[in-house]
Design an enzyme around this catalytic site. Structure first.
Site, PDB file in Angstrom:
ATOM      1  N   LYS A 152      16.566 -28.946  18.091  1.00  0.00           N
ATOM      2  CA  LYS A 152      15.121 -28.163  18.772  1.00  0.00           C
ATOM      3  C   LYS A 152      16.153 -27.265  19.436  1.00  0.00           C
ATOM      4  CE  LYS A 152      12.668 -28.778  22.220  1.00  0.00           C
ATOM      5  NZ  LYS A 152      12.975 -27.661  22.974  1.00  0.00           N
ATOM      6  N   ARG A 178      10.286 -23.060  36.592  1.00  0.00           N
ATOM      7  CA  ARG A 178      11.908 -22.256  36.021  1.00  0.00           C
ATOM      8  C   ARG A 178      11.590 -20.765  35.880  1.00  0.00           C
ATOM      9  NH1 ARG A 178      11.297 -26.139  30.720  1.00  0.00           N
ATOM     10  NH2 ARG A 178      13.124 -24.639  30.023  1.00  0.00           N
TER      11      ARG A 178
END
Ligand code: UD1
Length: 414
Positions: free
Chosen positions: A19, A118
């Site tokens: 992924k 983040r």
């Protein structure tokens, strides 16, 4: 997901494409003028979301089994909207290729998420060093550059996303770029492999300095993505926790790195064969401390699954998370299954118990879901995991693979 625990995993499963490698590769395909085919692509929700992101830019993208076709001829739009970025933060990857191809990019600012704040400051500093102007307006990052110019960039810390994004942009910049203190993950090496197949000139990927010599254009190519090391490691942890023995087609020992070492220290017999990986759990389980670190350190994406394994291991284990804040959401759920885990700052002290018990639990993010599945496979009785849709972002048909290995696991409508 309903899991009846207590069955040893046995048999063979296949590891899908990575992924975290395929997401930047899909976007890197925009750097070329012609179409690319990416083979070995897993069927995941994140891949589907990235196809949507590419489509909003005017690019044709479709998945046919494990082949992904991307034709960037129609690339003309340069905006990744809030709706898509909020569902998948990796949408920020479009910035590098858009800046390089169109000289501008507008991407919704990624907000916080279940595993904490983040930031994307390292991506933006990298683009600025290449000559881009950055502005933050109305929740969007706007970047413009007439022509990107190679530069010497020293990252404050290794970031997978920033390294990938800036590396992609630098491929079409004028002159040479050097990235110091970049991420060294196998997915970065795979992205560089794809870029080189398109005609980019890159050296040093996988080391602490990457050199990118800008070229004037890139061509579409045919490329096969690496197997997913986190999927492989998750299945190995599942084998270990159930005392099982499994073969994993396409698994690669080199990519597992320190996870393979830690699994062996724990008591798993693990070897690479011509077809992939072979593992069987020995009689004795040993507690093995881990601290998450950038590659080649222990991957944060395996921290939750490791904690589930240590929960059933005699002795005390310390699991320390240094990459993401707030990545211990699985702890309270594991404790509900009978685990004895105490959080102290960014560490979790895991006191091994003899048994875990099935219970209703809730998944909070992708890897936490995997940890709950792993724990449930070894628990006594039935575990019902809700919000299991998180799993589909990063694991392709995990329940089918586990069923093929003898687990009793099924998905029911919530
Ligand atoms: C990628 C992976 C994710 C994994 C993570 C760490 C993808 C799609 N996702 O995420 O599964 O958990 O690597 O291995 O590949 N940071 C900054 N400023 C930035 C960027 C990052 O301070 O501009 C910090 C982050 O807060 C974090 C650390 O750097 O503490 C590492 O983050 P990064 O490697 O960038 O993670 P992602 O690329 O977002």
């Amino acid at each position: 997901m309903i899991v009846e625990g207590g069955r040893r995993l046995k048999g063979e499963a296949e590891i899908g494409g990575s992924k975290n490698a395929v997401l930047p590769i899909m976007v890197a395909a925009l750097l070329a003028k012609g179409a690319s085919v990416v083979r070995g692509t897993p069927r995941l929700r994140d891949v589907t979301t990235m196809i949507k992101v590419l489509e909003t830019l005017g690019v044709k993208a479709s998945q046919d089994g494990s082949d992904l076709h991307i034709d960037p001829k129609g690339l003309k739009k340069y905006e990744a909207p809030y709706d898509l970025v909020k569902t998948m933060r990796a949408s920020i990857y479009v910035m590098g290729p858009l800046l390089a191809r169109l000289g501008k990019a507008r991407v919704s600012m990624p907000g916080g998420c279940a595993i904490g704040q983040r930031p994307v400051d390292l991506h933006l500093k990298g683009f600025e060093a290449l000559g881009a102007k950055i502005a933050l307006k109305h929740g969007y990052i706007e970047a413009t550059a007439k022509k990107l110019k190679g530069a010497r960039i020293i990252f404050d810390k290794p970031s997978v996303g920033a390294t990938a994004n800036v590396m992609m942009a630098a491929c079409l910049a004028q002159g040479t770029t050097t990235l110091h203190n970049p991420a060294q993950e196998p997915e970065i090496v795979d992205l560089a492999g794809f870029l080189k197949r398109m005609g980019a000139r890159i050296h040093g990927e996988g080391s602490d300095c990457i050199e990118i010599i800008g070229v004037s254009s890139l061509q579409g190519c045919d490329y096969e993505v690496i197997p997913d090391r986190i999927e492989a490691a998750t299945l190995l942890v599942a084998a270990a926790i159930t005392g099982g023995s499994v073969s994993l087609r396409h698994g690669r020992l080199a990519d597992l790195g320190i996870v393979a070492e830690k699994l062996r220290e724990h008591g798993l017999d693990l070897v690479e064969t011509g077809r992939g990986l072979k593992a069987s759990m020995g009689k004795r389980r040993r507690p093995v401390h881990i601290t998450t670190m950038p590659h080649p350190g222990f991957p944060t994406d395996m921290q939750a699954q490791w904690m589930a394994l240590m929960a059933l291991t005699p002795g005390t284990t310390v699991v320390t998370e240094t990459i993401w804040e707030n990545r211990f959401m699985h702890v309270s759920e594991l404790d509900r299954m009978g685990a004895d885990i105490k959080i102290q700052g960014n560490s979790a002290v895991v006191s091994g118990v003899k048994k875990l018990f099935g219970a209703p639990v809730m998944a909070s993010d992708l890897r936490a879901s995997a940890a709950l599945v792993v724990a449930a496979l070894a628990a006594k009785g039935s575990t019902e995991i809700t919000r299991i849709y998180h799993l589909d972002r990063g694991y392709e048909r995990l329940e089918d693979k586990l069923s093929a290995l003898g687990a009793r696991i099924r998905r029911v409508p919530e």
